[in-house]
Design a protein around this motif. Structure first.
Motif, mmCIF file in Angstrom:
data_model
loop_
_atom_site.group_PDB
_atom_site.id
_atom_site.type_symbol
_atom_site.label_atom_id
_atom_site.label_comp_id
_atom_site.label_asym_id
_atom_site.label_seq_id
_atom_site.Cartn_x
_atom_site.Cartn_y
_atom_site.Cartn_z
ATOM 1 N N LEU A 83 -20.987 -10.912 -32.278
ATOM 2 C CA LEU A 83 -21.921 -10.097 -31.500
ATOM 3 C C LEU A 83 -21.960 -10.575 -30.054
ATOM 4 N N ASP A 84 -22.020 -11.889 -29.850
ATOM 5 C CA ASP A 84 -22.012 -12.422 -28.484
ATOM 6 C C ASP A 84 -20.797 -11.893 -27.709
ATOM 7 N N ARG A 85 -19.636 -11.960 -28.354
ATOM 8 C CA ARG A 85 -18.407 -11.511 -27.679
ATOM 9 C C ARG A 85 -18.491 -10.036 -27.318
ATOM 10 N N MET A 86 -18.971 -9.207 -28.249
ATOM 11 C CA MET A 86 -18.984 -7.773 -27.998
ATOM 12 C C MET A 86 -20.029 -7.395 -26.940
ATOM 13 N N VAL A 87 -21.163 -8.098 -26.932
ATOM 14 C CA VAL A 87 -22.160 -7.856 -25.884
ATOM 15 C C VAL A 87 -21.558 -8.129 -24.518
ATOM 16 N N ARG A 88 -20.810 -9.223 -24.426
ATOM 17 C CA ARG A 88 -20.224 -9.573 -23.131
ATOM 18 C C ARG A 88 -19.135 -8.575 -22.725
ATOM 19 N N ILE A 89 -18.373 -8.096 -23.693
ATOM 20 C CA ILE A 89 -17.377 -7.060 -23.383
ATOM 21 C C ILE A 89 -18.077 -5.822 -22.836
ATOM 22 N N GLY A 90 -19.154 -5.389 -23.512
ATOM 23 C CA GLY A 90 -19.896 -4.217 -23.058
ATOM 24 C C GLY A 90 -20.489 -4.409 -21.678
ATOM 25 N N TRP A 91 -21.035 -5.603 -21.424
ATOM 26 C CA TRP A 91 -21.648 -5.884 -20.123
ATOM 27 C C TRP A 91 -20.594 -5.881 -19.010
ATOM 28 N N GLN A 92 -19.456 -6.553 -19.271
ATOM 29 C CA GLN A 92 -18.416 -6.611 -18.248
ATOM 30 C C GLN A 92 -17.851 -5.230 -17.938
ATOM 31 N N ASP A 93 -17.656 -4.417 -18.980
ATOM 32 C CA ASP A 93 -17.133 -3.064 -18.747
ATOM 33 C C ASP A 93 -18.140 -2.213 -17.987
ATOM 34 N N ALA A 94 -19.423 -2.371 -18.297
ATOM 35 C CA ALA A 94 -20.458 -1.617 -17.575
ATOM 36 C C ALA A 94 -20.484 -2.006 -16.105
ATOM 37 N N GLU A 95 -20.395 -3.305 -15.819
ATOM 38 C CA GLU A 95 -20.375 -3.762 -14.422
ATOM 39 C C GLU A 95 -19.172 -3.186 -13.680
ATOM 40 N N ARG A 96 -18.004 -3.216 -14.321
ATOM 41 C CA ARG A 96 -16.791 -2.698 -13.658
ATOM 42 C C ARG A 96 -16.918 -1.202 -13.376
ATOM 43 N N LEU A 97 -17.403 -0.457 -14.373
ATOM 44 C CA LEU A 97 -17.514 0.987 -14.185
ATOM 45 C C LEU A 97 -18.464 1.319 -13.050
ATOM 46 N N LEU A 98 -19.633 0.673 -13.004
ATOM 47 C CA LEU A 98 -20.617 1.008 -11.968
ATOM 48 C C LEU A 98 -20.202 0.477 -10.593
ATOM 49 N N ASP A 99 -19.387 -0.586 -10.567
ATOM 50 C CA ASP A 99 -18.833 -1.026 -9.279
ATOM 51 C C ASP A 99 -17.962 0.077 -8.673
ATOM 52 N N ARG A 100 -17.165 0.721 -9.535
ATOM 53 C CA ARG A 100 -16.227 1.734 -9.050
ATOM 54 C C ARG A 100 -16.869 3.112 -8.928
ATOM 55 N N ASP A 101 -17.860 3.360 -9.781
ATOM 56 C CA ASP A 101 -18.412 4.720 -9.879
ATOM 57 C C ASP A 101 -19.930 4.629 -10.093
ATOM 58 N N PRO A 102 -20.680 4.220 -9.052
ATOM 59 C CA PRO A 102 -22.119 3.981 -9.255
ATOM 60 C C PRO A 102 -22.904 5.218 -9.671
ATOM 61 N N ASP A 103 -22.422 6.409 -9.331
ATOM 62 C CA ASP A 103 -23.138 7.644 -9.692
ATOM 63 C C ASP A 103 -22.575 8.316 -10.939
ATOM 64 N N LEU A 104 -21.585 7.684 -11.581
ATOM 65 C CA LEU A 104 -20.965 8.231 -12.796
ATOM 66 C C LEU A 104 -20.477 9.666 -12.566
ATOM 67 N N ASP A 105 -19.694 9.836 -11.497
ATOM 68 C CA ASP A 105 -19.197 11.162 -11.136
ATOM 69 C C ASP A 105 -17.710 11.349 -11.426
ATOM 70 N N THR A 106 -16.984 10.254 -11.703
ATOM 71 C CA THR A 106 -15.565 10.369 -12.036
ATOM 72 C C THR A 106 -15.420 10.886 -13.465
ATOM 73 N N PRO A 107 -14.201 11.273 -13.875
ATOM 74 C CA PRO A 107 -14.044 11.714 -15.277
ATOM 75 C C PRO A 107 -14.554 10.688 -16.285
ATOM 76 N N ARG A 108 -14.241 9.393 -16.070
ATOM 77 C CA ARG A 108 -14.753 8.394 -17.002
ATOM 78 C C ARG A 108 -16.261 8.256 -16.866
ATOM 79 N N GLY A 109 -16.780 8.373 -15.662
ATOM 80 C CA GLY A 109 -18.225 8.304 -15.466
ATOM 81 C C GLY A 109 -18.949 9.424 -16.191
ATOM 82 N N ARG A 110 -18.371 10.634 -16.119
ATOM 83 C CA ARG A 110 -18.986 11.760 -16.832
ATOM 84 C C ARG A 110 -18.912 11.543 -18.353
ATOM 85 N N ALA A 111 -17.808 10.932 -18.797
ATOM 86 C CA ALA A 111 -17.718 10.599 -20.225
ATOM 87 C C ALA A 111 -18.805 9.592 -20.609
ATOM 88 N N ALA A 112 -19.071 8.652 -19.695
ATOM 89 C CA ALA A 112 -20.120 7.664 -19.966
ATOM 90 C C ALA A 112 -21.495 8.327 -20.051
#
Length: 678
Positions: A630-659
């Motif tokens: 669980l610790d590992r998966m929480v950290r994977i989720g957190w790191q991916d969330a940070e990366r996505l919002l760094d690149r797409d803070p408004d979730l407007d890209t195709p991946r952002g809209r999927a999110a």
């Protein structure tokens, strides 16, 4: 509505799945599976295994006497076996010469194979209807596994194509299927799917849930950083007076926490910080010094506690140390005293207020609230904390908890907050010797307490949690009070949550002053009771309490300079898990280690909803347990969330809209305002 789901079935499905949506059925994951791929001939069949057999009916034998089973002899040309039924429903439908396929647990006795009540028995031409790997879902009374499975199969057919919201590189690295395929694989595995395939699918779904949580939390954290606040700085004059009255220098951990809090308060953005510290680590002093910093800057501060006892305890402590007036506002402050307090809060003549939930009621107005401190936050609902935060324009919020928080919980439940940790205790605190005792040894324990009383000790006796009923807990306390009074006389007092506040306060005051020497209590004393002269804690039926709660109760002693003791009384026959838990408490006073173990054992709670007590609960991620996976998966989720919002803070890209789809699926798209309250 799914096909075949009518008014009788729908409530059963909702109860099992925890909701009325089709999505709730899809999120109702199996808790195990039965592998039916072993298909031997009778000559090669091994007893003790789940087997699927193609056989022909030879003889159907009704019972020869009442309460005897039906017996059906079968053969496949290589050997013979017997099917055993204690109900006539199935065997009455069978006839000699009929080819069937059966699946169930094979048994063997003296060279004879038998299968009692096959899980599946179908005509040979329907053999493909028996699943090769059969999921086992949690059920509810009245709901058959086949009915639930059929309905989940119908729900899977309605699952639309969904875009990929996880980082494609992460999906490739972990060899994960898509979200939809992962759901299909765990609910309806094919004969070719391996256990490793299913484990991979469970991991993918767990990551989806944790990624949704982390994405919402990171959004909240970033939104909070950007929210306009105010700069609160001071010259330290009030703090110096408070520390002189305190008489001791802050610990290194307190100094570090204060530096972090001061840095937040100097910024023009709103502070949202969690101050976590073990029992006796000195959170109240840190809170007072933070509140005095706000007062030095010309603003007001308040501290909200969950109970009247704790609020009054804080009021007494702060009034003793604070160089400025401290008001008390609770439900029992009424009449002219209440009107006067409200007037002084509104005109600013009272710079610091301490209270219960009464602080956020509609009639309470602050002149200029700069800092709100919330103690024992897990006892307040999110909406309550929102109301308090709204009492000031851009006011900073400091949340305190005395329950040490495991690493995973910090990332899941508190990812939107900055965290300060007090990992030490003030100088002079003595270690507490903790021992385990059987309830059957009560006479010996009472003899030891008499000797302790003769030496001048004061003793807490905490009564057991009886049931989900405060009335029953009170009855247990009253019975123990009567038995101890009969033995020790008038030196025994009683405190519980059903007493009028005045009676309870009097009982606590008598114990603190030494007019009583034994205080029988329920968990009402868990927080907010500070009697440095109390040196003995007895906890009856300790196995009924959570580890974190036991640690909190133990923290009521060891607050002075004298040696202190905690006696954990338990059932004479103690289960191994309970023994392990209590032994851990005996062997360590490290609240963070205790919290990690408590989390592994209990779990529970809710991540981003209104229910804040307890620890996080998952639907899809619960398959990971509560350890390193669980610790590992929480950290994977957190790191991916940070990366996505760094690149797409408004979730407007195709991946952002999927999110955005993901957040909606998991109900995380409407939680930002609640998260801002902590």
């Amino acid at each position: 509505m799914l096909p075949g789901v009518g008014p009788a079935l729908a409530p059963l499905l909702a109860r099992a799945a925890g909701g009325t949506r089709v999505l709730d059925l899809l999120f109702h994951l199996p808790e195990g599976s039965i592998d039916r791929r072993y298909r031997p001939t009778l000559a090669d069949a091994e007893p003790g295994r789940i087997a699927t057999l193609d056989v022909g009916i030879e003889v159907v034998e009704p019972p020869s006497r009442p309460r005897q089973p039906w017996r059906v002899r079968v053969s496949d040309g290589t050997g013979h076996a017997e099917l055993v039924f204690f109900s006539a429903f199935q065997p009455k439908k069978l006839a000699a010469g009929q080819p069937v396929t059966v699946s169930g647990l094979l048994d063997g006795y003296r060279g004879r194979l038998s299968m009692a009540h096959p899980d599946h028995l179908v005509p040979r031409h329907l053999a493909d209807s028996i699943p090769a790997v059969e999921p086992v879902w949690p059920l509810t009374s009245g709901l058959a596994a086949r009915t639930l499975g059929r309905t989940i199969r119908d729900a899977l057919r309605r699952l639309p194509p969904l875009p990929e919201w996880l980082d494609p590189a992460l999906v490739r690295r972990e060899s994960w299927p898509s979200f939809a395929n992962a759901l299909r694989l765990v609910h309806m595995p094919a004969a070719t799917d391996t256990e490793a395939d299913r484990r991979t699918a469970f991991d993918r779904l767990a990551c989806d849930e944790l990624f949704a949580d982390q994405l919402a939390l990171v959004q909240a954290k970033r939104a909070n950083r950007a929210r306009p606040g105010r700069v609160l700085d001071g010259d330290g004059a009030l703090r110096r007076v408070a520390l002189e009255r305190f008489g001791h220098a802050p610990t290194d951990a307190q100094e570090r926490a204060l530096r972090e809090i001061d840095a937040d308060m100097r910024r023009p953005n709103r502070m949202l910080r969690l101050l976590q510290g073990d029992v006796g680590s000195g959170k109240t002093l840190v809170a007072l010094l933070a509140m005095l910093r706000a007062v030095e800057a010309g603003a007001q501060s308040c501290l909200m506690a969950p109970t009247e006892i704790l609020a009054r305890q804080h009021h007494a402590t702060l009034s003793r140390l604070s160089p400025v007036p401290v008001a008390l506002l609770t439900g029992t402050v009424k009449g002219s005293a209440r009107r006067d307090t409200l007037r002084r809060l509104a005109d600013g003549s009272v710079p610091i207020a301490v209270g219960t939930h009464a602080l956020f009621q509609d009639g309470v107005a602050f002149h200029d609230l700069g800092l709100a401190v919330i103690d024992e936050q897990h006892r307040f609902g999110v909406e309550q904390r929102l109301l308090l935060g709204d009492k000031g324009a851009g006011s900073d919020v400091l949340v305190m908890t005395a329950t040490p928080i495991p690493r995973t919980v910090l990332l899941t439940q508190w990812g939107d907050m900055q965290v300060s940790r007090l990992d030490g205790k003030p100088a002079g605190r003595q270690p507490i010797r903790t021992t385990l005792h059987k309830i059957g040894a009560e006479a010996e324990i009472l003899g030891g307490l008499r000797r302790a009383l003769e030496a001048g000790a004061r003793i807490f006796w905490v009564c057991p949690l009886v049931a989900e009923s405060e009335m029953l807990d009170v009855a247990a306390a009253e019975a123990r009070f009567a038995s101890l009074t009969e033995r020790f006389g008038a030196i025994v007092g009683l405190a519980h949550g059903r007493q009028e506040i005045g009676l309870r306060e009097a009982a606590l005051a008598d114990f603190a002053a030494g007019r009583t020497r034994i205080l029988v209590a329920t968990t009402v004393i868990e927080v907010g009771v500070d009697v440095p002269s109390a040196t003995v804690m007895v906890i009856e039926h300790a196995e009924r309490f959570g580890l974190a709660q036991l640690h909190q109760l133990r923290g009521r002693v060891g607050r002075g300079a004298a040696a202190s003791f905690c006696l954990l009384l338990h059932d004479d026959a103690l289960a191994e898990t309970a023994r392990r838990r209590l032994s851990l408490l005996r062997d360590t006073e490290d609240g963070f280690r205790i919290a990690e173990e408590d989390y592994r054992i209990r779990g529970g709670g809710e991540l981003m909803g209104k229910r804040q007590s307890g620890l996080p609960a998952f639907r899809l991620a619960k398959s990971l347990g509560a350890g390193a996976a669980l610790d590992r998966m929480v950290r994977i989720g957190w790191q991916d969330a940070e990366r996505l919002l760094d690149r797409d803070p408004d979730l407007d890209t195709p991946r952002g809209r999927a999110a955005r789809w993901l957040l909606a699926l998991f109900g995380r798209d409407g939680g930002l305002r609640r998260l801002h309250s902590g």
